[in-house]
Write an enzyme that holds these catalytic residues in place. Structure first.
Site, mmCIF file in Angstrom:
data_model
loop_
_atom_site.group_PDB
_atom_site.id
_atom_site.type_symbol
_atom_site.label_atom_id
_atom_site.label_comp_id
_atom_site.label_asym_id
_atom_site.label_seq_id
_atom_site.Cartn_x
_atom_site.Cartn_y
_atom_site.Cartn_z
ATOM 1 N N ASP A 1 0.831 -1.207 0.000
ATOM 2 C CA ASP A 1 0.000 0.000 0.000
ATOM 3 C C ASP A 1 0.868 1.260 0.000
ATOM 4 O OD1 ASP A 1 -2.057 1.790 0.297
ATOM 5 O OD2 ASP A 1 -2.828 0.947 2.166
ATOM 6 N N ASP B 1 -10.520 3.863 -1.841
ATOM 7 C CA ASP B 1 -11.155 2.850 -0.985
ATOM 8 C C ASP B 1 -12.670 2.783 -1.183
ATOM 9 O OD1 ASP B 1 -8.602 2.835 -0.054
ATOM 10 O OD2 ASP B 1 -9.151 2.886 2.066
#
Ligand code: GAL
Length: 422
Positions: free
Chosen positions: A149, A243
Site C-alpha cells: 500500500d 477505498d
C-alpha cells in the site's frame, strides 16, 4: 570468446529472469484471487485469535470449498522495527509463523500487508529500506499474498521528484499529495510516477529473491494508470480506485469506473475495484447482489470483507452463489465491459469459455425498473438459451430481446448459451 560467454550468460539471465517473473505472475493468479480481508469490517481491531476464528468460518461456511482461499491480514498487525531491522508484529500477533501454519492447516493461504513507504496509512512501520529483509521474513512465515500500500511513500515521491524537496518524510503521511502534485509541471509528475514504479518493482524483486511465490497486490489507488504497467512490476492485481465503502454509490463508482479497462486484465494480472462490502450491513440485498455481480463481470478479485463468523442466510447466498462465482472465475480469463448504458440503466457483458456470455442488467434507480436486453446490442448472433444466475433457473430461449423488471439498485444476471437447435 570471453565476450561471447558473457553475452550468453546475460541472455541466459534474461531468459531465466523472464521465466521466473512469469511464474510469479501467471501461475499464481490464473483466475482472479478469492479470499477474505480483515479491512472492510474489522479495520485495526484484529488479532491472532480473530484470524483463526475467521479461517475456521471460511471452512465451516463452505466458502473455502467455493474457492475463497486467501486469509489476508491488512493494516493493524505491525508492531515495531528493532535495531537489527526486524519488523515485529504487535502483541495481538504473538507468533506469525504459527498463525501461518494454522491457516495452511485449514487448506487456506496467508496474506499480509505492508507498503513501500516508511509507514503504513496508520503510521505503523512499512518496508521502505527493508524490502528484502521483510520479504524474507514473510517467506519464513509462509506468506502467500502481499498487499503493498502506497500510503506514506507519496511523501518520498514528492520529495525526490523535486515537488517538495525540503519535505521531512514521516512514517505517517502529512501532506495532501494530490494538491502538491496538481501544482507541478508534467516532468515532475512523471518523475514522481517513475519513483513509484521503481518502488513496486523493488518489492517485486525482493519477493522473487525470497524464493517463495507470493501473490503481489498493488494498492496505490489507480495512480498513473497502473493497469498499463502493473504487470511489468510483477503485480497480480492492482487497485483501480480509492477505498470502497459500504454503500451503493461507492461500490458502483469503483466498479463502473473500470469501463474500458478490460483489455488490461487477464490470467495472472487483474484490475481490482477493492474488497467486497457484501454482508457488512449497510447495503440492501439487491445492492449487495449488485456488488457481487459487478465484481464477477469485471473478473475482479473476490475478496470478502465481512465477518465470516456471523453471516446472514442472505449474505451466504450471495457470497456462495456458485453460478456467479463461475462467471468471475471463468477459465477464459476475460474481464467484462459495458455493452450499453441508458442513464442509470447499464448492461454489461463478459465473454465466457465455450462461447457463452454473461450479461448483467444494472438498475441504478432506487425503484424497480423495466430493462431490456437486446441481443444485437451485446454482439450476440441468433437466439440464446438463457439462465438467470440469481433466480437459479432457466429462462428458455431468447429471440431478439428480453425484458425484465430489475429491482431498485439491483441486478438481473444472465448466462447466455448458444441455442441447442442451432
Ligand atoms: C488504505 C488502503 C485500504 C486499507 C487501508 C489500511 O490505504 O487503500 O485498502 O489497506 O489503507 O490502513
Amino acid at each position: 570468446m570471453r565476450k561471447l560467454a558473457q553475452l550468453a550468460a546475460t541472455a541466459g539471465c534474461m531468459v531465466f529472469g523472464w521465466t521466473f517473473g512469469y511464474a510469479q505472475t501467471q501461475d499464481l493468479a490464473a483466475t482472479p484471487p478469492m479470499g477474505w480481508s480483515t479491512w472492510n469490517y474489522f479495520h485495526h481491531d484484529i488479532s491472532d485469535t480473530l484470524i483463526r476464528a475467521q479461517a475456521d468460518a471460511m471452512v465451516s461456511s463452505g466458502m473455502r470449498d467455493a474457492g475463497y482461499v486467501y486469509i489476508n491480514i491488512d493494516g493493524g498487525w505491525e508492531g515495531y522495527r528493532d535495531a537489527n531491522g526486524v519488523l515485529h508484529p504487535n502483541k495481538d500477533f504473538p507468533d506469525m509463523k504459527a498463525l501461518g501454519d494454522y491457516i495452511h492447516s485449514r487448506g487456506l493461504k496467508f496474506g499480509i500487508y505492508s507498503g513501500p513507504g516508511p509507514g503504513t496509512c496508520a503510521g505503523a512501520p512499512a518496508s521502505y529500506g527493508y524490502e528484502a529483509q521483510d520479504a524474507r521474513m514473510f517467506a519464513s512465515w509462509g506468506v502467500d499474498f502481499v498487499k503493498y500500500d502506497l500510503c506514506s511513500f507519496r511523501e518520498i515521491m514528492a520529495k525526490e521528484s523535486g515537488a517538495d524537496p525540503d519535505l521531512e518524510v514521516q512514517p505517517k503521511m502529512n501532506i495532501n499529495f494530490a494538491q502538491v502534485m496538481a501544482q507541478q509541471p508534467a516532468a515532475v509528475v512523471e518523475k514522481s510516477d517513475e519513483i513509484m514504479k521503481a518502488a513496486y518493482e523493488k518489492m517485486h524483486q525482493a519477493i522473487l529473491a525470497s524464493g517463495r511465490p507470493m501473490m503481489y497486490s498493488l494498492c496505490q489507488y489507480g495512480y498513473a494508470k497502473v493497469w498499463q504497467w502493473g504487470p511489468k512490476v510483477g503485480g497480480n492485481l492492482w487497485r483501480t480506485s480509492s477505498d470502497v465503502s459500504d454503500n451503493y454509490a461507492s461500490v458502483t463508482e469503483n466498479g463502473f469506473r473500470e469501463a474500458g479497462l478490460a483489455r488490461y486484465a487477464g490470467p495472472g494480472h487483474w484490475n481490482d475495484p477493492d474488497i467486497l462490502e457484501v454482508g457488512n450491513g449497510k447495503m440492501s440485498g439487491d445492492e449487495s447482489r449488485t456488488n457481487f455481480s459487478l465484481w464477477a463481470i469485471l473478473a475482479a478479485p473476490l475478496i470478502a470483507g465481512n465477518d465470516l463468523a456471523n453471516m446472514t442466510a442472505e449474505t451466504k447466498s450471495i457470497l456462495l452463489n456458485k453460478e456467479v462465482i463461475a462467471v468471475d472465475q471463468d477459465p477464459l480469463g476475460k474481464q467484462g465491459d459495458r455493452a450499453y448504458g441508458e442513464g442509470p440503466l447499464q448492461v454489461w457483458t463478459k465473454p465466457l469459455s465455450g462461447g457463452d456470455l454473461a450479461v448483467a442488467l444494472f438498475n441504478g434507480i432506487d425503484s424497480p425498473t423495466k430493462m431490456t436486453l437486446r441481443l444485437a446490442d451485446v454482439g450476440w448472433h441468433g437466439s440464446a438459451d438463457a439462465r438467470d444466475l440469481w433466480a437459479h433457473k432457466d429462462i428458455g430461449a431468447i429471440g431478439e430481446d428480453y425484458s425484465v423488471m430489475v429491482p431498485g439498485h439491483g441486478v438481473t444476471m444472465l448466462r447466455l448459451s448458444h441455442a441447442r437447435h442451432e
